[in-house]
Design a protein around this motif. Structure first.
Motif, PDB file in Angstrom:
ATOM      1  N   LYS A   1       0.817  -1.224   0.000  1.00 43.77           N
ATOM      2  CA  LYS A   1       0.000   0.000   0.000  1.00 43.77           C
ATOM      3  C   LYS A   1       0.848   1.270   0.000  1.00 43.77           C
ATOM      4  CE  LYS A   1      -3.705   2.444   2.381  1.00 43.77           C
ATOM      5  NZ  LYS A   1      -4.638   2.479   3.544  1.00 43.77           N
ATOM      6  N   PRO A   2       1.796   1.432   0.958  1.00 45.08           N
ATOM      7  CA  PRO A   2       2.608   2.659   0.941  1.00 45.08           C
ATOM      8  C   PRO A   2       3.514   2.751  -0.283  1.00 45.08           C
ATOM      9  CG  PRO A   2       3.435   1.121   2.596  1.00 45.08           C
ATOM     10  CD  PRO A   2       2.137   0.586   2.113  1.00 45.08           C
ATOM     11  N   LEU A   3       3.950   1.605  -0.803  1.00 40.65           N
ATOM     12  CA  LEU A   3       4.812   1.610  -1.986  1.00 40.65           C
ATOM     13  C   LEU A   3       4.028   2.054  -3.221  1.00 40.65           C
ATOM     14  CD1 LEU A   3       6.784  -1.738  -1.440  1.00 40.65           C
ATOM     15  CD2 LEU A   3       7.732   0.575  -1.356  1.00 40.65           C
ATOM     16  N   LYS A   4       2.792   1.588  -3.335  1.00 42.94           N
ATOM     17  CA  LYS A   4       1.969   1.992  -4.475  1.00 42.94           C
ATOM     18  C   LYS A   4       1.644   3.482  -4.400  1.00 42.94           C
ATOM     19  CE  LYS A   4      -2.029   0.568  -7.222  1.00 42.94           C
ATOM     20  NZ  LYS A   4      -2.599   1.901  -7.454  1.00 42.94           N
ATOM     21  N   GLU A   5       1.370   3.966  -3.196  1.00 37.85           N
ATOM     22  CA  GLU A   5       1.098   5.396  -3.016  1.00 37.85           C
ATOM     23  C   GLU A   5       2.323   6.226  -3.397  1.00 37.85           C
ATOM     24  OE1 GLU A   5      -0.130   5.675   1.034  1.00 37.85           O
ATOM     25  OE2 GLU A   5      -2.184   4.997   0.639  1.00 37.85           O
ATOM     26  N   GLU A   6       3.497   5.727  -2.998  1.00 39.23           N
ATOM     27  CA  GLU A   6       4.743   6.431  -3.330  1.00 39.23           C
ATOM     28  C   GLU A   6       4.963   6.455  -4.836  1.00 39.23           C
ATOM     29  OE1 GLU A   6       9.507   6.371  -2.059  1.00 39.23           O
ATOM     30  OE2 GLU A   6       8.129   4.831  -1.304  1.00 39.23           O
ATOM     31  N   LEU A   7       4.730   5.313  -5.496  1.00 35.76           N
ATOM     32  CA  LEU A   7       4.870   5.258  -6.957  1.00 35.76           C
ATOM     33  C   LEU A   7       3.900   6.213  -7.646  1.00 35.76           C
ATOM     34  CD1 LEU A   7       5.230   1.483  -7.963  1.00 35.76           C
ATOM     35  CD2 LEU A   7       6.885   3.293  -8.381  1.00 35.76           C
ATOM     36  N   ASP A   8       2.640   6.191  -7.185  1.00 32.71           N
ATOM     37  CA  ASP A   8       1.613   6.999  -7.837  1.00 32.71           C
ATOM     38  C   ASP A   8       1.864   8.494  -7.664  1.00 32.71           C
ATOM     39  OD1 ASP A   8       0.394   4.701  -8.702  1.00 32.71           O
ATOM     40  OD2 ASP A   8      -1.115   4.662  -7.105  1.00 32.71           O
ATOM     41  N   GLU A   9       2.585   8.880  -6.613  1.00 38.30           N
ATOM     42  CA  GLU A   9       2.885  10.297  -6.381  1.00 38.30           C
ATOM     43  C   GLU A   9       4.043  10.792  -7.246  1.00 38.30           C
ATOM     44  OE1 GLU A   9       3.514  10.751  -2.221  1.00 38.30           O
ATOM     45  OE2 GLU A   9       1.393  10.454  -1.693  1.00 38.30           O
ATOM     46  N   ILE A  10       4.826   9.859  -7.786  1.00 46.09           N
ATOM     47  CA  ILE A  10       5.919  10.267  -8.689  1.00 46.09           C
ATOM     48  C   ILE A  10       5.301  10.618 -10.042  1.00 46.09           C
ATOM     49  CG2 ILE A  10       8.078   9.546  -9.815  1.00 46.09           C
ATOM     50  CD1 ILE A  10       8.356   7.405  -7.615  1.00 46.09           C
ATOM     51  N   PRO A  11       5.516  11.827 -10.541  1.00 47.63           N
ATOM     52  CA  PRO A  11       4.906  12.181 -11.833  1.00 47.63           C
ATOM     53  C   PRO A  11       5.541  11.427 -12.982  1.00 47.63           C
ATOM     54  CG  PRO A  11       6.356  13.951 -11.067  1.00 47.63           C
ATOM     55  CD  PRO A  11       6.272  12.947  -9.950  1.00 47.63           C
ATOM     56  N   TYR A  12       4.713  10.985 -13.954  1.00 40.06           N
ATOM     57  CA  TYR A  12       5.241  10.353 -15.141  1.00 40.06           C
ATOM     58  C   TYR A  12       6.040  11.383 -15.958  1.00 40.06           C
ATOM     59  CZ  TYR A  12       2.776   5.860 -14.997  1.00 40.06           C
ATOM     60  OH  TYR A  12       2.352   4.587 -14.671  1.00 40.06           O
ATOM     61  N   LYS A  13       7.130  10.912 -16.559  1.00 33.15           N
ATOM     62  CA  LYS A  13       7.930  11.767 -17.434  1.00 33.15           C
ATOM     63  C   LYS A  13       7.375  11.680 -18.856  1.00 33.15           C
ATOM     64  CE  LYS A  13      12.769  12.774 -18.603  1.00 33.15           C
ATOM     65  NZ  LYS A  13      12.778  14.115 -17.984  1.00 33.15           N
ATOM     66  N   HIS A  14       7.323  12.831 -19.547  1.00 29.07           N
ATOM     67  CA  HIS A  14       6.829  12.869 -20.923  1.00 29.07           C
ATOM     68  C   HIS A  14       7.937  13.366 -21.852  1.00 29.07           C
ATOM     69  CE1 HIS A  14       2.621  12.293 -19.631  1.00 29.07           C
ATOM     70  NE2 HIS A  14       2.985  13.023 -18.576  1.00 29.07           N
TER      71      HIS A  14
END
Length: 402
Positions: A388-401
């Motif tokens: 759960k905390p790892l997924k939240e951390e991943l989702d908070e990182i903005p995707y690079k375009h």
């Protein structure tokens, strides 16, 4: 009179300034491998092709009799005959007219090194450089290749290996698309807090391929082997029991078929394997855990290795330039067992990959192969709490375009 007195005073001050001793700056203390290098005459070099321990010692004034004594005393812990070209070494010599060698220090890798005492008290010690671990978060986008995406951000190509290793069963890295995106949470190793020494571990990743996000979380579901694997956000294993292919290949030059015109024997016959074309020397990996039941040479197979994975599955790898494992050795999935060649009946460099099911050769692409160790129902609540905390951390990182 006043002028004379003034002049005398100036001369006294000048004399005082000349005679005041200056403080000498002490040399800085240089430490490495646990030694104070200031105390020795230091020789730094790299093992070159054709070098061996005896020749290096001879060049530094160690007599053959002494070399033999050293080798005999340490051979059970460190085999000097196995030093490898390209590895760095250091010799610490006494600061005397003879420059007697005291220590030979061999770098096994960036972190591990071996200290060999050469003086009256001969001994060998395996040591490690101090390593610090740093957590990092990254985001990237594919423009032409995954390697270029890493290089554009100044990141290590080791991350390419990590991602391809995690997703090798779910994403075809030969078919990445421009605009595919990825994010990772991982840890790096640093020597002395400054020198990059590799990837410690990947905690979590997400790879958006063709618009679909593939999540991956590191978790130890197998408490027997205590080897972690990667699972998705639904607790499904990303790993397959078998790798899709035994190497990073250029192309499939010939598939499993009951009728093929043999390019060497010039006749029609069954080809009960899959040929992967690749440059000579390309590493060949075992596609699953197992025991080597053959590592040999025949006129037809050339250099080959055969691995039994369990009572049902066996694989074989033919035409190697060189074998890297011996009969009876246990190998893990992804372990290098040999290198691509063209030995035996082969017209060019490739590996012929053969697959047995219950003693009968089959086409691996037509098999319903098992997945890796799954997460038991009793562990799923713990797993979801872990990610759960790892997924939240991943989702908070903005995707690079791009």
């Amino acid at each position: 009179m006043m002028m004379l007195a003034f002049t005398a005073c100036k001369n006294d001050e000048k004399e005082q300034a000349v005679t005041t001793p200056k403080k000498e700056k002490l040399p800085s203390v240089e430490k490495e491998y646990g030694f104070i290098l200031n105390n020795y005459d230091v020789v730094r070099d790299t093992i070159k092709k054709g070098d061996f321990f005896g020749s290096i010692m001879d060049k530094n004034g160690v007599q053959p009799g002494k070399v033999y004594e050293i080798v005999e005393k340490v051979k059970d812990s460190f085999n000097p005959a196995r030093i490898t070209a390209g590895k760095k070494y250091m010799i610490l010599r006494a600061k005397d007219s003879a420059k007697t060698p005291k220590f030979f220090i061999y770098e096994n890798n960036k972190i591990d090194y071996t200290v060999l005492a050469l003086d009256d008290s001969i001994y060998v010690a395996s040591r490690k450089r101090p390593v610090t671990i740093k957590k990092r978060e990254i985001s990237g986008v594919v423009t032409s290749s995954l390697s270029e995406a890493m290089q554009e951000q100044g990141l290590s190509n080791l991350l390419v290996y990590e991602l391809s290793n995690i997703y090798q069963w779910s994403i075809d890295f030969f078919k990445l698309q421009k605009g595919d995106q990825f994010k990772m949470v991982y840890h790096e190793k640093y020597i002395d807090d400054t020198i990059f020494a590799g990837i410690e571990k990947v905690d979590a990743a997400v790879f958006k391929h063709s618009g679909k996000p593939f999540y991956a979380f590191r978790y130890m579901a197998d408490t027997v082997t205590k080897k972690p694997s990667f699972y998705d956000d639904e607790a499904k294993a990303l790993q397959s029991f078998f790798l899709k292919a035994p190497l990073n290949y250029t192309r499939i030059s010939s598939r499993y078929t009951k009728r093929r015109f043999h390019p060497v024997q010039k006749r029609w016959k069954a080809h009960l394997g899959t040929d992967y074309a690749a440059p000579t020397g390309t590493p060949i990996m075992s596609t699953a855990n197992g025991t080597v039941i053959a590592s040999s040479y025949t006129s037809g197979n050339g250099n080959y290795v055969k691995v039994r994975h369990n009572s049902k599955y066996t694989t074989q790898y033919l035409h190697m330039s060189k074998r890297a494992v011996k009969k009876g050795e246990y190998v893990r999935q992804g372990q290098v067992i040999g290198y691509v060649g063209s030995t035996g009946l082969a017209t060019g460099p490739h590996v012929c990959y053969r697959f047995w099911v219950n003693g009968v050769q089959r086409d691996p692409y037509r098999q319903d192969l098992p997945s890796a160790k799954k997460i038991e129902d009793s562990l799923k609540d713990e797993y979801f709490a872990h990610i759960k905390p790892l997924k939240e951390e991943l989702d908070e990182i903005p995707y690079k375009h791009f």
